[in-house]
Structures are given as C-alpha cells and as structure tokens.
Design a protein around this motif. Structure first.
Motif, PDB file in Angstrom:
ATOM      1  N   UNK A 190       0.935  -1.220  -0.022  1.00 50.15           N
ATOM      2  CA  UNK A 190       0.044   0.069  -0.028  1.00 50.15           C
ATOM      3  C   UNK A 190       0.871   1.230  -0.115  1.00 50.15           C
ATOM      4  N   UNK A 191       2.023   1.271   0.630  1.00 47.44           N
ATOM      5  CA  UNK A 191       2.869   2.371   0.616  1.00 47.44           C
ATOM      6  C   UNK A 191       3.349   2.563  -0.721  1.00 47.44           C
ATOM      7  N   UNK A 192       4.102   1.491  -1.215  1.00 50.88           N
ATOM      8  CA  UNK A 192       4.503   1.696  -2.682  1.00 50.88           C
ATOM      9  C   UNK A 192       3.420   2.324  -3.520  1.00 50.88           C
ATOM     10  N   UNK A 193       2.109   1.735  -3.499  1.00 46.74           N
ATOM     11  CA  UNK A 193       1.214   2.001  -4.386  1.00 46.74           C
ATOM     12  C   UNK A 193       0.694   3.710  -4.118  1.00 46.74           C
ATOM     13  N   UNK A 194       0.598   4.212  -2.848  1.00 48.93           N
ATOM     14  CA  UNK A 194       0.450   5.515  -2.618  1.00 48.93           C
ATOM     15  C   UNK A 194       1.363   6.206  -2.913  1.00 48.93           C
ATOM     16  N   UNK A 195       2.799   5.871  -2.674  1.00 46.96           N
ATOM     17  CA  UNK A 195       3.887   6.849  -2.934  1.00 46.96           C
ATOM     18  C   UNK A 195       4.446   6.954  -4.346  1.00 46.96           C
ATOM     19  N   UNK A 196       4.518   5.771  -4.978  1.00 42.69           N
ATOM     20  CA  UNK A 196       5.301   5.718  -6.056  1.00 42.69           C
ATOM     21  C   UNK A 196       4.293   5.285  -7.322  1.00 42.69           C
ATOM     22  N   UNK A 197       3.517   4.471  -7.280  1.00 45.43           N
ATOM     23  CA  UNK A 197       2.536   4.054  -8.621  1.00 45.43           C
ATOM     24  C   UNK A 197       1.553   4.831  -8.840  1.00 45.43           C
ATOM     25  N   UNK A 198       0.701   5.362  -7.667  1.00 43.75           N
ATOM     26  CA  UNK A 198      -0.461   6.222  -8.098  1.00 43.75           C
ATOM     27  C   UNK A 198      -0.058   7.501  -8.490  1.00 43.75           C
TER      28      UNK A 198
END
Length: 100
Positions: free
Chosen positions: A67-75
C-alpha cells in the motif's frame, strides 16, 4: 483513470498539453480519498500484526509495504507518466473517449 477520462473528454482537442492538464486535475481530485483509504487499510493490518502470529505479521507487513508503494510511487508517479506518454492511445483496445 475514469476521472482522467472525464477530464479529457471535457477538452476540445486532445493534445499533449491537454492530457497533462487533465491528468493533474484528476490526480488532485482522486489523491486525498485514495491516500485516506490506504492509511485506514494500513492501520487495520497494523492492528492485525499485534497478535504476534508469524503469518499475520508477514501478511500485515507485506500489505502495508504494498500500500505504501502504491500510494507513494505507483499512483502519483507511474500511472500519470504512462498515461501522459500514451496520450490518446491510453484507451487503446476500447477507445473510451469520443474523438472530436
């Protein structure tokens, strides 16, 4: 992407500048709810980690990392960059936007 689709269909002509503008507007409108949902979900899995069971610790840790990678990098970085680079071809198989 559906918010981006709504914003890009409001434009008269699909240009690189209009794609960037529509992506910026859609990211501003979508960012806060997604970040809030990810924070709440991470807190839920962090509470599950307090049980001390190894499998729950691992599941909770990996979901929080994801979730952290999704909200900080991916999205905020990867998805807008790819959509901006693809431009009109972003909806390739379905052509969801109307050509003007």
């Amino acid at each position: 992407m559906s918010r981006f689709n709504e914003e890009i269909t409001k434009q008269d002509k699909i240009t690189n500048e209009n794609v960037k503008k529509a992506m910026l507007i859609s990211m501003k409108r979508v960012g806060k709810p997604v970040f809030s949902a990810a924070t709440i979900l991470s807190a839920s899995f962090a509470a599950m980690m307090l049980s001390g069971i190894l499998s729950l610790l691992q599941i909770g840790a990996w979901i929080i990392i994801g979730l952290t990678l999704y909200t900080i990098i991916l999205l905020p970085v990867f998805i807008p960059a790819v959509a901006t680079l693809l431009g009109e071809n972003n909806w390739w198989p379905f052509n969801l936007i109307s050509k003007k």
